[in-house]
Motif scaffolding. Structure first.
Motif, PDB file in Angstrom:
ATOM      1  N   ILE A  25       0.822  -1.185  -0.258  1.00  0.00           N
ATOM      2  CA  ILE A  25       0.391  -0.075  -0.246  1.00  0.00           C
ATOM      3  C   ILE A  25       0.832   1.304   0.061  1.00  0.00           C
ATOM      4  CG2 ILE A  25      -1.317   1.064   1.209  1.00  0.00           C
ATOM      5  CD1 ILE A  25      -2.067  -1.125   2.087  1.00  0.00           C
ATOM      6  N   THR A  28       3.036   1.771  -3.246  1.00  0.00           N
ATOM      7  CA  THR A  28       1.577   1.996  -4.482  1.00  0.00           C
ATOM      8  C   THR A  28       0.972   3.531  -4.171  1.00  0.00           C
ATOM      9  OG1 THR A  28       0.831  -0.197  -4.175  1.00  0.00           O
ATOM     10  CG2 THR A  28      -0.671   1.417  -5.694  1.00  0.00           C
ATOM     11  N   SER A  29       1.043   3.925  -3.035  1.00  0.00           N
ATOM     12  CA  SER A  29       0.578   5.382  -2.355  1.00  0.00           C
ATOM     13  C   SER A  29       1.342   5.750  -2.839  1.00  0.00           C
ATOM     14  CB  SER A  29       0.734   5.526  -1.689  1.00  0.00           C
ATOM     15  OG  SER A  29      -0.355   6.612  -0.658  1.00  0.00           O
ATOM     16  N   SER A  33       1.065   8.811  -6.163  1.00  0.00           N
ATOM     17  CA  SER A  33       1.450  10.029  -5.660  1.00  0.00           C
ATOM     18  C   SER A  33       2.477  11.062  -6.604  1.00  0.00           C
ATOM     19  CB  SER A  33       1.568  10.353  -3.958  1.00  0.00           C
ATOM     20  OG  SER A  33       2.611   9.607  -4.084  1.00  0.00           O
ATOM     21  N   TYR A 329      -7.782  10.208  -6.594  1.00  0.00           N
ATOM     22  CA  TYR A 329      -6.104   9.602  -5.537  1.00  0.00           C
ATOM     23  C   TYR A 329      -7.043   8.739  -4.670  1.00  0.00           C
ATOM     24  CZ  TYR A 329      -2.044   8.797  -2.889  1.00  0.00           C
ATOM     25  OH  TYR A 329      -1.117   8.564  -1.296  1.00  0.00           O
ATOM     26  N   HIS A 330      -7.898   9.912  -3.307  1.00  0.00           N
ATOM     27  CA  HIS A 330      -8.150   8.434  -2.385  1.00  0.00           C
ATOM     28  C   HIS A 330      -9.344   7.899  -2.563  1.00  0.00           C
ATOM     29  CE1 HIS A 330      -7.377  12.702   0.166  1.00  0.00           C
ATOM     30  NE2 HIS A 330      -5.423  12.026  -0.535  1.00  0.00           N
ATOM     31  N   THR A 332      -8.678   6.013  -4.937  1.00  0.00           N
ATOM     32  CA  THR A 332      -8.615   5.087  -5.562  1.00  0.00           C
ATOM     33  C   THR A 332      -7.512   3.568  -4.553  1.00  0.00           C
ATOM     34  OG1 THR A 332      -7.924   5.820  -7.616  1.00  0.00           O
ATOM     35  CG2 THR A 332      -6.195   4.072  -7.014  1.00  0.00           C
ATOM     36  N   LEU A 333      -6.919   4.592  -3.432  1.00  0.00           N
ATOM     37  CA  LEU A 333      -5.941   3.986  -2.075  1.00  0.00           C
ATOM     38  C   LEU A 333      -7.247   3.625  -1.685  1.00  0.00           C
ATOM     39  CD1 LEU A 333      -3.540   4.179  -0.696  1.00  0.00           C
ATOM     40  CD2 LEU A 333      -4.261   6.330   0.141  1.00  0.00           C
ATOM     41  N   LEU A 336      -8.010   0.373  -2.882  1.00  0.00           N
ATOM     42  CA  LEU A 336      -6.867  -0.902  -2.109  1.00  0.00           C
ATOM     43  C   LEU A 336      -7.315  -1.385  -1.206  1.00  0.00           C
ATOM     44  CD1 LEU A 336      -4.441  -2.282  -3.882  1.00  0.00           C
ATOM     45  CD2 LEU A 336      -2.956  -0.171  -3.027  1.00  0.00           C
ATOM     46  N   ILE A 337      -6.964  -0.063  -0.054  1.00  0.00           N
ATOM     47  CA  ILE A 337      -7.297  -0.995   0.758  1.00  0.00           C
ATOM     48  C   ILE A 337      -8.920  -1.624   1.600  1.00  0.00           C
ATOM     49  CG2 ILE A 337      -7.473   0.005   3.708  1.00  0.00           C
ATOM     50  CD1 ILE A 337      -6.424   2.629   2.583  1.00  0.00           C
TER      51      ILE A 337
END
Length: 701
Positions: A25, A28-29, A33, A329-330, A332-333, A336-337
């Motif tokens: 994570i 990837t983050s 970014s 972005y948030h 997608t994150l 993923l989480i």
């Protein structure tokens, strides 16, 4: 941590998985970014290049069309025209006006070469390029024109040039309130006839409030589909640090802006942030980064713009709202989480279901351990699975058998040992008690010997002092009587002073008698009497009157005591004199001393009376306060340190107390507590302390 084996196995299994997923994570983050930011900055840099290209194309288009106008046949007749032939000049003006309307210019004019010098005197902006145009060179670029110059060119444009400055967060402070100058795309081209310049064509396109111009650039740069949903692309022209033409919204919550339809409130007059101002306008560098624009964060690109002479006069800006990209972005994150959490949950269920094969033998061993712990005899026995747990169970049963035998042997040995310990302990207790009794007896005997030795020395010293002081006192009294007899009526003016001398001599004799009584403690109580303390306080003030008057000290009395107390008058006066003189000595120059008396009430019962002496002196420090009643402790250069110690000893012998409170720089308060019935202390130690205190008082007196 006290947790079950099932959870520990789960933890051991999932820990590396979770660490790998967390690392995934994080990486990837970071990659997302970093890559996204790099792509956004590349895009906005390209957008700025397109906007600069459009601005340059507009300048070249104006120059190209103006060149065609300069070759028009009507303008080729300029050298043949009579300046006074208005009808002939009218056709030229009509041509220029038509050109202005077709190309949407703000002003178009023709300046004959013969009148250029006159125009230069009034227009400094024209003077900078006029010589180049007269020599046949064409010019196109950006230029600032002041309202004074514009009043001679096109005065109707002056209101459009004026822009009121707005308060903008993060902008540099300024005293300027309105921008009156105009930023123009200015094009100048010579009119040549037979290779000779006969006139100058001068055109200008005002950029102040030119919404159509910046909207045209925006529509070309940020076409539909180039930004995510909710994205806003903006283009702005700055004059210095002020937005003079922009499609940046002043209110970000405007629904028209969010839908990119209709009109909205533009951020005209707002100013660029301090950081951008410093880098772009002051240093002349480009800015490609996120920036705070009016009230929101934008991915922004700024580039300085210059006039004909190369002077920085403003900036060109392109940018788009950062928030939609941050939301993507948030989102997608979070997705993923969430996916990783689902995978972890499913893995946990599978691990827990598979852990039963390991946990069942351990539970059986654990149950046997708990039974043995409670005192029950229980064994694991044979286990079905032939693995490490089966061998462990066999060894554990053998260990329990050995442990049981060892416990039996230890129990027998403990019983024998306990009996011997009890016998020895009782013997030690008897001897310890006997030793303590001998120690107490020895301490009491030593204390009595020390006290008797002190009393013997003090008795001898007291007798000598009494003999040496009584003789001079008798001589003083005899001579005072002789003086009164000789003077007769002439002694009346000093009668009060003579009486005071006599009283003090008798006070000396009283102190000597007290010393003699201290050497004979059994006779001490003969000097005690029940007294009213209010008259004692008043009589004491007479004794110190001269000293107080000499220092200009005032005394304020609050005598409210009703109860009588048992005490010795001379000793009580001795205490009061010490307290009053200490209060006077603690005050520099003139001051006020307050003396208050009242009944001492404690828990609803009257115990006696109190005497309170308050001063407005320098106060007592926190370090000195615990020691002020110690013998020979003093803070004065000429003090003996015995006054308060003597006073404390006298009051404590009566069964009373002296308490003190002080505030540094504001003064001190001493409170004496006396009982209605004195609780005299007759111990030799107390007598010795009192004798020492009284001797100190005699020495000080």
């Amino acid at each position: 941590m006290r947790t079950s084996i099932r959870l520990k196995i789960l933890g051991l299994t999932l820990t590396p998985v979770i660490l790998i997923l967390v690392t995934l994570i994080g990486m990837t983050s970071y990659w997302a970014s970093t890559y996204s930011a790099d792509q956004l900055y590349r895009k906005v840099r390209a957008d700025l290049s397109v906007a600069k290209g459009i601005l340059a194309i507009r300048q070249q288009q104006d120059l190209s069309t103006l060149k065609q106008l300069s070759q028009h046949q009507v303008l080729q007749q300029v050298p043949l025209l009579d300046p006074m032939a208005q009808q002939q000049w009218l056709s030229i003006y009509q041509l220029l006006d038509a050109y202005k309307q077709i190309h949407q210019l703000d002003f178009v004019r023709l300046i004959p070469v013969s009148e250029v010098a006159h125009y230069i005197l009034e227009e400094s902006s024209l003077a900078k390029v006029a010589s180049n145009i007269v020599h046949g060179e064409a010019k196109a670029g950006l230029q600032l024109i002041s309202p004074q110059e514009m009043s001679a060119i096109a005065p109707e444009l002056i209101p459009q040039m004026q822009i009121e400055l707005q308060n903008t967060p993060r902008a540099m402070p300024t005293q300027k309130r309105i921008e009156t100058r105009g930023l123009f795309i200015r094009t100048l081209h010579p009119v040549q006839v037979d290779g000779k310049v006969v006139a100058i064509l001068d055109t200008g396109r005002l950029l102040n409030r030119n919404n159509a111009f910046v909207d045209q650039i925006r529509d070309l740069v940020y076409q539909a589909g180039t930004l995510p949903e909710g994205g806003i692309g903006t283009v702005t022209l700055f004059l210095d640090d002020t937005r003079i033409s922009t499609n940046v919204p002043r209110d970000f919550n405007d629904t028209d802006v969010q839908s990119e339809q209709g009109e909205f409130t533009r951020a005209l007059g707002t100013r660029v942030s301090h950081d951008v101002n410093k880098k772009v306008l002051q240093k002349g560098e480009s800015w490609v980064d996120r920036a705070f624009v009016v009230n929101q964060w934008y991915i922004s690109a700024y580039d300085p713009i210059e006039d004909f002479s190369g002077k920085r006069i403003g900036m060109l800006y392109t940018g788009f709202l950062e928030q939609p990209y941050t939301d993507i972005y948030h989102k997608t994150l979070i997705e993923l989480i969430g996916a990783i959490a689902v995978v972890t949950f499913i893995s946990s269920i599978l691990v827990l279901r598979s852990a039963g094969l390991v946990i069942h033998p351990l539970k059986r061993i654990h149950s046997v351990v708990q039974a043995v712990k409670l005192g029950r005899r229980q064994r694991i026995g044979m286990m079905e699975n032939h693995d490490e747990f089966s061998e462990l169970a066999e060894q554990f049963d053998l260990m329990l058998d050995l442990l049981e035998e060892r416990n039996r042997q230890i129990q027998q040995a403990a019983e024998v040992l306990e009996q011997k310990v009890q016998e020895r302990t009782q013997s030690l207790q008897d001897k310890t008690q006997e030793l303590q009794e001998h120690i107490h007896l020895l301490q009491d005997t030593r204390a009595q010997l020390v006290t008797k030795e002190k009393l013997a020395v003090l008795g001898e010293l007291t007798a000598g002092i009494a003999h040496e002081i009584n003789n001079p006192a008798a001589v003083i009294l005899g001579n005072i009587d002789l003086l009164q007899a000789i003077l007769g009526q002439d002694s009346q003016p000093v009668e009060e002073e003579i009486e005071l001398i006599v009283q003090q001599v008798y006070r000396i004799r009283s102190l000597i008698n007290n010393l003699l009584q201290y050497s004979r403690p059994s006779e001490y109580t003969q000097a005690m009497a029940s007294i009213n303390i209010n008259p004692v306080v008043e009589e004491t003030l007479v004794l110190v009157r001269h000293t107080l008057e000499k220092q200009a000290m005032q005394v304020k009395l609050h005598l409210n005591a009703q109860q009588q107390v048992e005490a010795n008058v001379q000793q009580l006066q001795q205490v009061l004199v010490n307290l009053i003189m200490n209060a006077a000595n603690a005050t520099e120059g003139a001051g006020l001393i307050e003396i208050e008396t009242g009944d001492w009430v404690e828990k609803g019962c009257i115990e006696g009376v109190f005497i309170r002496v308050l001063d407005q002196g320098e106060g007592i420090t926190e370090t000195a306060l615990p020691h002020i009643f110690d013998p020979f402790f003093t803070t004065r250069d000429n003090g003996t340190g015995l006054g308060l110690s003597v006073s404390y000893g006298i009051i404590r012998r009566y069964g009373g107390d002296i308490q003190v409170s002080s505030i540094l720089g504001q003064g001190s308060t001493f409170t004496v507590y006396l009982r209605t019935k004195a609780e005299l202390t007759n111990s030799d130690e107390a007598t010795t302390q009192q004798l020492l205190a009284t001797l100190g008082e005699v020495q000080r007196g």
